[in-house]
Design a protein around this motif. Structure first.
Motif, PDB file in Angstrom:
ATOM      1  N   PRO A  61     -12.738 -19.018  -4.006  1.00 19.42           N
ATOM      2  CA  PRO A  61     -13.189 -17.802  -3.914  1.00 19.42           C
ATOM      3  C   PRO A  61     -12.615 -17.068  -2.796  1.00 19.42           C
ATOM      4  N   GLY A  62     -12.033 -17.717  -1.598  1.00 19.33           N
ATOM      5  CA  GLY A  62     -11.232 -16.809  -0.836  1.00 19.33           C
ATOM      6  C   GLY A  62      -9.964 -16.423  -1.296  1.00 19.33           C
ATOM      7  N   MET A  63      -9.293 -17.197  -1.997  1.00 13.34           N
ATOM      8  CA  MET A  63      -7.957 -16.912  -2.665  1.00 13.34           C
ATOM      9  C   MET A  63      -8.068 -15.732  -3.595  1.00 13.34           C
ATOM     10  N   LEU A  64      -9.261 -15.987  -4.250  1.00 12.71           N
ATOM     11  CA  LEU A  64      -9.560 -14.782  -5.324  1.00 12.71           C
ATOM     12  C   LEU A  64      -9.616 -13.366  -4.471  1.00 12.71           C
ATOM     13  N   ALA A  65     -10.241 -13.427  -3.424  1.00 11.26           N
ATOM     14  CA  ALA A  65     -10.547 -12.350  -2.761  1.00 11.26           C
ATOM     15  C   ALA A  65      -9.267 -11.638  -2.195  1.00 11.26           C
ATOM     16  N   LEU A  66      -8.417 -12.678  -1.590  1.00  7.35           N
ATOM     17  CA  LEU A  66      -7.247 -12.418  -0.997  1.00  7.35           C
ATOM     18  C   LEU A  66      -6.293 -11.853  -1.970  1.00  7.35           C
ATOM     19  N   THR A  67      -6.275 -12.419  -3.289  1.00  5.18           N
ATOM     20  CA  THR A  67      -5.236 -11.884  -4.242  1.00  5.18           C
ATOM     21  C   THR A  67      -5.536 -10.408  -4.527  1.00  5.18           C
ATOM     22  N   MET A  68      -6.953  -9.896  -4.526  1.00  5.66           N
ATOM     23  CA  MET A  68      -7.335  -8.476  -4.619  1.00  5.66           C
ATOM     24  C   MET A  68      -6.960  -7.721  -3.343  1.00  5.66           C
ATOM     25  N   ALA A  69      -6.472  -8.009  -2.216  1.00  2.00           N
ATOM     26  CA  ALA A  69      -5.833  -7.320  -1.066  1.00  2.00           C
ATOM     27  C   ALA A  69      -4.530  -7.298  -1.097  1.00  2.00           C
ATOM     28  N   PHE A  70      -3.764  -8.136  -1.583  1.00  2.00           N
ATOM     29  CA  PHE A  70      -2.331  -8.438  -1.657  1.00  2.00           C
ATOM     30  C   PHE A  70      -1.719  -7.746  -2.840  1.00  2.00           C
ATOM     31  N   GLY A  71      -0.444  -7.504  -2.844  1.00  2.00           N
ATOM     32  CA  GLY A  71       0.029  -7.115  -4.083  1.00  2.00           C
ATOM     33  C   GLY A  71       0.188  -5.709  -4.402  1.00  2.00           C
ATOM     34  N   LEU A  72      -0.236  -4.861  -3.387  1.00  2.00           N
ATOM     35  CA  LEU A  72      -0.436  -3.402  -3.354  1.00  2.00           C
ATOM     36  C   LEU A  72       0.995  -2.715  -3.296  1.00  2.00           C
ATOM     37  N   GLU A  73       2.055  -3.354  -3.025  1.00  2.00           N
ATOM     38  CA  GLU A  73       3.414  -2.814  -2.635  1.00  2.00           C
ATOM     39  C   GLU A  73       3.992  -2.365  -3.855  1.00  2.00           C
ATOM     40  N   GLN A 173       2.760  -1.388   4.356  1.00  2.00           N
ATOM     41  CA  GLN A 173       2.235  -2.586   3.672  1.00  2.00           C
ATOM     42  C   GLN A 173       1.915  -3.689   4.826  1.00  2.00           C
ATOM     43  N   ILE A 174       2.431  -3.633   5.621  1.00  2.00           N
ATOM     44  CA  ILE A 174       1.974  -4.665   6.818  1.00  2.00           C
ATOM     45  C   ILE A 174       0.412  -4.318   7.300  1.00  2.00           C
ATOM     46  N   LEU A 175       0.060  -3.109   7.212  1.00  2.00           N
ATOM     47  CA  LEU A 175      -1.218  -2.942   7.483  1.00  2.00           C
ATOM     48  C   LEU A 175      -2.150  -3.768   6.670  1.00  2.00           C
ATOM     49  N   VAL A 176      -1.795  -4.150   5.526  1.00  2.00           N
ATOM     50  CA  VAL A 176      -2.746  -4.729   4.782  1.00  2.00           C
ATOM     51  C   VAL A 176      -2.816  -6.440   5.139  1.00  2.00           C
ATOM     52  N   TRP A 177      -1.926  -6.880   5.743  1.00  2.00           N
ATOM     53  CA  TRP A 177      -1.933  -8.452   6.075  1.00  2.00           C
ATOM     54  C   TRP A 177      -3.034  -8.825   7.086  1.00  2.00           C
ATOM     55  N   PRO A 178      -3.401  -7.756   8.153  1.00  2.00           N
ATOM     56  CA  PRO A 178      -4.453  -8.173   8.899  1.00  2.00           C
ATOM     57  C   PRO A 178      -5.809  -8.295   8.118  1.00  2.00           C
ATOM     58  N   VAL A 179      -6.143  -7.468   7.153  1.00  2.00           N
ATOM     59  CA  VAL A 179      -7.300  -7.564   6.169  1.00  2.00           C
ATOM     60  C   VAL A 179      -7.374  -8.772   5.504  1.00  2.00           C
ATOM     61  N   PRO A 204     -14.372  -6.290   5.359  1.00  2.00           N
ATOM     62  CA  PRO A 204     -14.848  -6.023   3.910  1.00  2.00           C
ATOM     63  C   PRO A 204     -14.298  -7.256   2.812  1.00  2.00           C
ATOM     64  N   MET A 205     -13.141  -7.798   3.038  1.00  2.00           N
ATOM     65  CA  MET A 205     -12.799  -9.002   2.325  1.00  2.00           C
ATOM     66  C   MET A 205     -13.615 -10.158   2.413  1.00  2.00           C
ATOM     67  N   SER A 206     -14.005 -10.364   3.667  1.00  2.00           N
ATOM     68  CA  SER A 206     -14.863 -11.317   3.943  1.00  2.00           C
ATOM     69  C   SER A 206     -16.215 -11.301   3.596  1.00  2.00           C
ATOM     70  N   ARG A 207     -16.874 -10.158   3.204  1.00  2.00           N
ATOM     71  CA  ARG A 207     -18.141  -9.891   2.668  1.00  2.00           C
ATOM     72  C   ARG A 207     -17.846 -10.098   1.051  1.00  2.00           C
TER      73      ARG A 207
END
Length: 253
Positions: A61-73, A173-179, A204-207
């Motif tokens: 589930p954490g990886m699923l959420a992480l996938t939604m945060a990445f790939g915006l570039e 895009q680097i700003l997304v990595w801390p999230v 928010p991603m943790s939530r």
């Protein structure tokens, strides 16, 4: 929304989808990268201090959420390239609804994000992971993940419009990595230093990850986080969606 506006948005969505056929490697990399992260964290550096139960049940589930945060570039690059190549100016010369370009870009991104979720779920299932909730809970978890992606997407679109140039996208895009990494995707906040655990819990991603774990019946899930996983993205959308649309409208002046 009028039929004219919907038609314009669909036309722009089809334009973005046509780019997939021209850049299949980029699409494939976007689908494979989360799978590589899942394998790496699940089997190379997996462990998860303080997690009761199977770590993969916590990680997926954490990886699923992480996938939604990445790939915006990819979306951010496309937006800035259209601006700099004059494509947007040509679209403005047509009788087209203002903002249809952004809506089409976001719709195409959401389709790719949904496909990425399905691929990652299929790989996780092949590795032995199982969702322990009901079918309705599983669909609800996917809905929360896509809602989070939609909010992150409009943050990315706004930042791309602010950056204005493709060469600046990588910096933004680097700003997304801390999230992504200051979250509970890989470890429980309780296993972290106090101040860091607090930051992680408010991410928010943790939530979203915690709510998805609860819906899927995995370790680390906590009841009551579903509303937080809904309100956080809606709050971000309430801020960044109008900012992006207003910024785009100003470019035509």
């Amino acid at each position: 929304m009028s039929t004219h506006v919907l038609t314009d948005c669909w036309t722009m969505t089809r334009r973005e989808l046509a780019h997939w056929a021209r850049r299949p490697v980029q699409v494939l990399v976007g689908l494979v990268f989360p799978v590589m992260l899942l394998l790496m964290f699940g089997y190379l550096v997996g462990g998860g201090r303080g997690i009761e139960g199977d770590y993969v049940d916590y990680l997926v589930p954490g990886m699923l959420a992480l996938t939604m945060a990445f790939g915006l570039e990819s979306t951010m690059l496309n937006v800035t390239q259209d601006l700099n190549k004059g494509v947007v100016d040509r679209f403005r010369s047509l009788p087209m609804a203002n903002g249809a370009v952004l809506v089409g870009r976001s719709a195409a991104d959401m389709l790719q994000s949904a496909l990425g979720l399905l691929v990652l779920v299929a790989v996780a299932a092949a590795l032995g992971w199982r969702a322990h909730g009901s079918p309705a809970a599983f669909l609800g978890a996917l809905g929360l993940l896509l809602l989070f992606r939609f909010a992150m997407l409009w943050i990315g679109i706004h930042l791309a419009l602010v950056a204005g140039k493709p060469e600046l996208v990588q910096t933004v895009q680097i700003l997304v990595w801390p999230v992504g990494f200051l979250s509970n995707a890989f470890a429980l906040p309780d296993s972290m230093p106090g101040w860091l655990g607090t930051v992680v819990e408010w991410n928010p991603m943790s939530r979203t990850a915690t709510a998805v774990r609860d819906l899927l019946g995995g370790p680390g899930g906590e009841p009551g986080h579903v509303w937080a996983a809904v309100l956080w993205p809606l709050g971000l959308l309430a801020v960044f969606f109008p900012l992006a649309v207003r910024r785009f409208a100003r470019l035509s002046r």
